[in-house]
Scaffold this active site. Structure first.
Site, PDB file in Angstrom:
ATOM      1  N   GLU A  17     -17.318  23.615  51.607  1.00  8.86           N
ATOM      2  CA  GLU A  17     -16.039  24.370  52.187  1.00  8.86           C
ATOM      3  C   GLU A  17     -16.879  25.471  52.914  1.00  8.86           C
ATOM      4  OE1 GLU A  17     -11.973  22.826  50.763  1.00  8.86           O
ATOM      5  OE2 GLU A  17     -12.622  24.278  49.422  1.00  8.86           O
ATOM      6  N   GLY A  76     -10.130  20.809  42.187  1.00  4.57           N
ATOM      7  CA  GLY A  76      -9.479  20.716  41.008  1.00  4.57           C
ATOM      8  C   GLY A  76     -10.507  20.270  39.951  1.00  4.57           C
ATOM      9  N   GLU A  84     -14.055  19.778  45.422  1.00  7.53           N
ATOM     10  CA  GLU A  84     -14.685  21.079  44.914  1.00  7.53           C
ATOM     11  C   GLU A  84     -13.927  21.046  43.644  1.00  7.53           C
ATOM     12  OE1 GLU A  84     -16.255  23.352  46.356  1.00  7.53           O
ATOM     13  OE2 GLU A  84     -16.288  22.795  48.342  1.00  7.53           O
ATOM     14  N   CYS A 120     -13.766  28.789  39.496  1.00  2.00           N
ATOM     15  CA  CYS A 120     -14.406  27.552  39.368  1.00  2.00           C
ATOM     16  C   CYS A 120     -15.874  28.077  39.093  1.00  2.00           C
ATOM     17  CB  CYS A 120     -14.090  26.711  40.317  1.00  2.00           C
ATOM     18  SG  CYS A 120     -14.338  27.438  42.163  1.00  2.00           S
ATOM     19  N   ASN A 128      -5.460  28.157  41.070  1.00  2.00           N
ATOM     20  CA  ASN A 128      -6.223  29.457  40.697  1.00  2.00           C
ATOM     21  C   ASN A 128      -6.305  30.169  41.914  1.00  2.00           C
ATOM     22  OD1 ASN A 128      -8.338  27.706  41.732  1.00  2.00           O
ATOM     23  ND2 ASN A 128      -9.814  28.498  40.614  1.00  2.00           N
ATOM     24  N   PRO A 185     -12.250  15.632  36.071  1.00  2.00           N
ATOM     25  CA  PRO A 185     -11.396  14.116  35.637  1.00  2.00           C
ATOM     26  C   PRO A 185     -10.752  13.591  36.978  1.00  2.00           C
ATOM     27  CG  PRO A 185     -11.373  15.658  33.736  1.00  2.00           C
ATOM     28  CD  PRO A 185     -11.942  16.535  34.968  1.00  2.00           C
ATOM     29  N   THR A 186      -9.834  14.782  37.367  1.00  2.00           N
ATOM     30  CA  THR A 186      -9.136  14.445  38.525  1.00  2.00           C
ATOM     31  C   THR A 186      -9.809  13.950  39.825  1.00  2.00           C
ATOM     32  OG1 THR A 186      -7.444  15.959  37.778  1.00  2.00           O
ATOM     33  CG2 THR A 186      -7.035  15.190  40.071  1.00  2.00           C
TER      34      THR A 186
HETATM   35  N1  LIG Z   1     -14.777  24.026  43.186  1.00  2.00           N
HETATM   36  C1  LIG Z   1     -13.794  24.742  43.553  1.00  2.00           C
HETATM   37  O1  LIG Z   1     -14.022  25.212  44.593  1.00  2.00           O
HETATM   38  C2  LIG Z   1     -12.626  25.053  42.725  1.00  2.00           C
HETATM   39  C3  LIG Z   1     -11.682  25.822  43.108  1.00  2.00           C
HETATM   40  C4  LIG Z   1     -10.729  25.862  42.378  1.00  2.00           C
HETATM   41  C5  LIG Z   1     -10.664  25.263  41.139  1.00  2.00           C
HETATM   42  N2  LIG Z   1     -11.661  24.425  40.646  1.00  2.00           N
HETATM   43  C6  LIG Z   1     -11.313  23.610  39.521  1.00  2.00           C
HETATM   44  O2  LIG Z   1      -9.960  23.269  39.230  1.00  2.00           O
HETATM   45  C7  LIG Z   1      -9.554  23.186  37.927  1.00  2.00           C
HETATM   46  C8  LIG Z   1      -8.270  23.944  37.437  1.00  2.00           C
HETATM   47  O3  LIG Z   1      -7.367  23.439  38.432  1.00  2.00           O
HETATM   48  P1  LIG Z   1      -6.131  22.348  37.991  1.00  2.00           P
HETATM   49  O4  LIG Z   1      -5.963  22.463  36.736  1.00  2.00           O
HETATM   50  O5  LIG Z   1      -5.049  22.631  39.140  1.00  2.00           O
HETATM   51  O6  LIG Z   1      -6.878  20.841  38.468  1.00  2.00           O
HETATM   52  P2  LIG Z   1      -6.176  19.435  38.421  1.00  2.00           P
HETATM   53  O7  LIG Z   1      -7.290  18.597  38.431  1.00  2.00           O
HETATM   54  O8  LIG Z   1      -5.619  19.427  37.261  1.00  2.00           O
HETATM   55  O9  LIG Z   1      -5.057  19.431  39.305  1.00  2.00           O
HETATM   56  C9  LIG Z   1      -5.625  19.708  40.697  1.00  2.00           C
HETATM   57  C10 LIG Z   1      -4.473  18.920  41.870  1.00  2.00           C
HETATM   58  O10 LIG Z   1      -4.748  17.459  41.771  1.00  2.00           O
HETATM   59  C11 LIG Z   1      -3.387  17.208  41.494  1.00  2.00           C
HETATM   60  N3  LIG Z   1      -3.608  15.823  40.872  1.00  2.00           N
HETATM   61  C12 LIG Z   1      -3.630  15.633  39.452  1.00  2.00           C
HETATM   62  N4  LIG Z   1      -3.672  14.361  39.098  1.00  2.00           N
HETATM   63  C13 LIG Z   1      -3.976  13.708  40.402  1.00  2.00           C
HETATM   64  C14 LIG Z   1      -3.973  12.446  40.646  1.00  2.00           C
HETATM   65  N5  LIG Z   1      -4.246  11.359  39.821  1.00  2.00           N
HETATM   66  N6  LIG Z   1      -4.019  12.140  42.163  1.00  2.00           N
HETATM   67  C15 LIG Z   1      -3.880  13.308  42.977  1.00  2.00           C
HETATM   68  N7  LIG Z   1      -3.821  14.134  42.615  1.00  2.00           N
HETATM   69  C16 LIG Z   1      -3.705  14.458  41.476  1.00  2.00           C
HETATM   70  C17 LIG Z   1      -2.430  18.133  40.893  1.00  2.00           C
HETATM   71  O11 LIG Z   1      -1.350  17.964  41.060  1.00  2.00           O
HETATM   72  C18 LIG Z   1      -3.079  19.568  41.372  1.00  2.00           C
HETATM   73  O12 LIG Z   1      -2.534  19.564  42.858  1.00  2.00           O
HETATM   74  C19 LIG Z   1     -10.837  23.715  37.126  1.00  2.00           C
HETATM   75  O13 LIG Z   1     -11.526  22.763  36.438  1.00  2.00           O
HETATM   76  C20 LIG Z   1     -11.640  24.544  38.207  1.00  2.00           C
HETATM   77  O14 LIG Z   1     -12.859  24.694  38.045  1.00  2.00           O
HETATM   78  C21 LIG Z   1     -12.698  24.279  41.527  1.00  2.00           C
HETATM   79  C1  LIG Z   2     -13.466  33.572  45.847  1.00  2.00           C
HETATM   80  N1  LIG Z   2     -13.950  33.076  44.488  1.00  2.00           N
HETATM   81  C2  LIG Z   2     -13.622  34.094  43.529  1.00  2.00           C
HETATM   82  C3  LIG Z   2     -15.299  33.080  44.661  1.00  2.00           C
HETATM   83  C4  LIG Z   2     -13.230  31.947  44.211  1.00  2.00           C
HETATM   84  C5  LIG Z   2     -13.595  30.905  44.801  1.00  2.00           C
HETATM   85  C6  LIG Z   2     -12.771  29.549  44.414  1.00  2.00           C
HETATM   86  C7  LIG Z   2     -12.816  29.079  42.990  1.00  2.00           C
HETATM   87  O1  LIG Z   2     -12.192  29.044  42.163  1.00  2.00           O
END
Ligand SMILES: NC(=O)c1ccc[n+]([C@@H]2O[C@H](COP(=O)([O-])OP(=O)(O)OC[C@H]3O[C@@H](n4cnc5c(N)ncnc54)[C@H](O)[C@@H]3O)[C@@H](O)[C@H]2O)c1
Ligand SMILES: C[N+](C)(C)CCCC=O
Length: 495
Positions: free
Chosen positions: A469, A233, A255, A289, A158, A236-237
């Site tokens: 972060e 991500g 995160e 997120c 994202n 679950p991951t």
């Molecule tokens: N808290 C934060 O700062 C933040 C920021 C952005 C997105 N997110 C979260 O991310 C999610 C969406 O992103 P997504 O769909 O890319 O997430 P995802 O968990 O599907 O994938 C994230 C990353 O993990 C990798 N991955 C997947 N399975 C793995 C494994 N078994 N081992 C190692 N790496 C693996 C993927 O290839 C990808 O690079 C949402 O839940 C969102 O809230 C959180």
């Molecule tokens: C900069 N924002 C919009 C707060 C995004 C932070 C990262 C989360 O997805």
């Protein structure tokens, strides 16, 4: 601008990008076509990248903070300056639109925030210091803040460029090296950062991009020479990453996702509350997120609030994300769009009312017809037990929930296993701080939402994550403390 290829990034980037001159193509999210084919990195390539990072760590970690800072400042500078009539920030931003589908206006803000992040941690690189502790008899101890070694970064799709900067900048500032794996959905712009670091003068192998999905990610997490994993991500991951890292007793930064509440009290400045709710839900097509997707509105102002927020949402310009006037681009993929739309269908079945949007959208421009667009959605008549209120949708869908009292809304806001962010709108300063004190979330906003200045730590409570972060505190997550005891007298032996 030419698209990055395997020759320009050290040492392991396996990109077979069949692309073209500057913007003579259209983003695949936007038009529904494949952008490029990439080969995932396997064990051999992952090992090669980690080895290169380990070697580079030897040089980089021995440089002074000031020396590292100079290189990082140069990297931030490269992003900012114009080269031969083209501006690098704009080039990266345009590529981020291609990569992700978000609007060019937002992509520029993301890329600039990445630049500022590199600049900020460059500033902190020379401040890393230990403590001196005086002990009896002239003896003393001191602490040294040392880097960890090879750090792995794994990113979500994202905020591709922002995420790689948020991870690499503090890691490099502390003297670590990094192997970064972007999401396979948005593989391109992390490579551009690798090129920028290389141009700025980081040692060869210090920052590496490996491409691939979950197998490549697992190989990285389990590699014996990797000292730390920083992951962005889904929950679950994140859980799997933590399990893998635990086998090697490696520290993790996680995160993860959110289902954050936004509380709007009747004494709010309504105009700002509406603006805040839009910022809390519709940036990056709602794929954020920290989004405040559970919008609790005090009953007295509910009709006024709903009227205004629906009006503004209907006015959001959807379409070609490369146009300056566009405010909402395309969602990241067809399966993701279908998933978000299915949440809207389920909400209707469970009794919510669609106040606006929630449908797939076909722009009038024929070249955009295959893109993954939808109209931003507001759901009314929501209750706390509905799926749309309980689960992270990760799309442009806001659920509006009425409330009566402060105690009631706090209890409902905290009734989730997630705790990334939360927001409150009120003119009562005492209420604002009281409410924030009770909200179980890592990042709280008073009278604003979704702003993340790099000086301020960002991260989650509960299942939304571990570690932070941004901000000074992140230095602690990319370094370790060594304690040195110095005896100035004789050894007082018991034997
Ligand atoms: N808290 C934060 O700062 C933040 C920021 C952005 C997105 N997110 C979260 O991310 C999610 C969406 O992103 P997504 O769909 O890319 O997430 P995802 O968990 O599907 O994938 C994230 C990353 O993990 C990798 N991955 C997947 N399975 C793995 C494994 N078994 N081992 C190692 N790496 C693996 C993927 O290839 C990808 O690079 C949402 O839940 C969102 O809230 C959180
Ligand atoms: C900069 N924002 C919009 C707060 C995004 C932070 C990262 C989360 O997805």
């Amino acid at each position: 601008m030419t698209v990055p290829n395997g020759n320009c990034v050290q040492p392991v980037v396996f990109m077979k990008v069949c692309l073209l001159g500057r913007l003579s193509y259209l983003p695949f999210h936007v038009v529904g076509r494949v952008l490029c084919q990439l080969e995932p990195c396997g064990g051999v390539e992952v090992d090669q990248a980690v080895k290169a990072a380990k070697l580079a760590f030897g040089y980089w970690s021995k440089m002074s903070g000031m020396e590292r800072a100079r290189v990082m400042i140069e990297a931030a500078h490269i992003i900012e300056v114009s080269h031969e009539s083209s501006n690098i920030l704009d080039c990266i931003s345009e590529m981020e639109v291609v990569n992700n589908g978000k609007s060019i206006t937002e992509a520029r803000l993301d890329v600039d925030s990445a630049r500022v992040c590199i600049e900020y941690y460059a500033g902190l690189a020379s401040t890393l210091a230990g403590q001196h502790v005086q002990l009896p008899g002239g003896s003393f101890a001191y602490t040294r803040r040392e880097p960890l070694g090879v750090c792995v970064g794994i990113g979500a799709w994202n905020y591709p460029f922002q995420i790689v900067a948020w991870k690499s900048a503090p890691a490099l500032a502390c003297g670590n090296s990094m192997v970064f794996k972007p999401s396979p959905v948005t593989p391109v712009t992390a490579v551009m950062l690798a090129e920028i670091y290389a141009k700025a003068g980081v040692p060869e192998g210090l920052f590496n991009v490996v491409q691939g999905g979950q197998e490549t990610g697992s190989l990285l997490c389990q590699h014996p020479d990797v000292a730390k994993v920083s992951f962005t991500g889904s929950v679950p991951t994140g859980r799997k990453i933590m399990e893998m890292a635990s086998k090697g007793v490696k520290p993790v930064t996680l995160e993860l996702g959110g289902k954050s509440p936004l509380l709007i009290f009747k004494d709010s400045d309504l105009e700002n509350a509406v603006r805040g709710a839009l910022m809390a839900n519709f940036l990056s097509q709602g794929q954020v997120c920290s989004n405040g997707t559970r919008v609790f509105v005090q009953k007295d102002i509910l009709p006024e609030f709903v009227k205004e927020v629906v009006k503004r949402t209907q006015a959001i310009e959807i379409g070609d994300p490369l146009l300056e006037s566009t405010r909402m681009g395309a969602l990241v993929s067809r399966p993701h769009l279908d998933k978000v739309l299915s949440f809207v269908d389920r909400a209707k079945k469970e009794g919510a009312t669609v106040l606006c949007g929630g449908e797939s959208y076909v722009p009038s421009d024929p070249k955009l017809r295959g893109g993954y667009y939808m109209t931003p959605c507001i759901l009314g008549n929501c209750t706390d037990d509905m799926t749309c209120v309980k689960e992270e949708i990760f799309g442009p869908v806001m659920s509006v929930l009425p409330f009566e009292t402060e105690d009631e809304v706090l209890q409902r806001a905290n009734d989730t296993s997630l705790g990334l962010a939360a927001g409150v709108f009120t003119r009562d300063v005492r209420r604002a701080h009281r409410v924030v004190e009770h909200l179980k979330a890592g990042s709280c906003f008073i009278n604003n939402y979704n702003i993340t200045p790099v000086e301020v730590p960002f991260g989650g409570f509960k299942m939304s994550g571990i570690g932070r972060e941004n901000g000074q505190v992140t230095i602690e997550f990319y370094s370790q403390l060594k304690t040195v005891f110095v005896e100035m007298g004789d050894v007082d032996s018991l034997f």
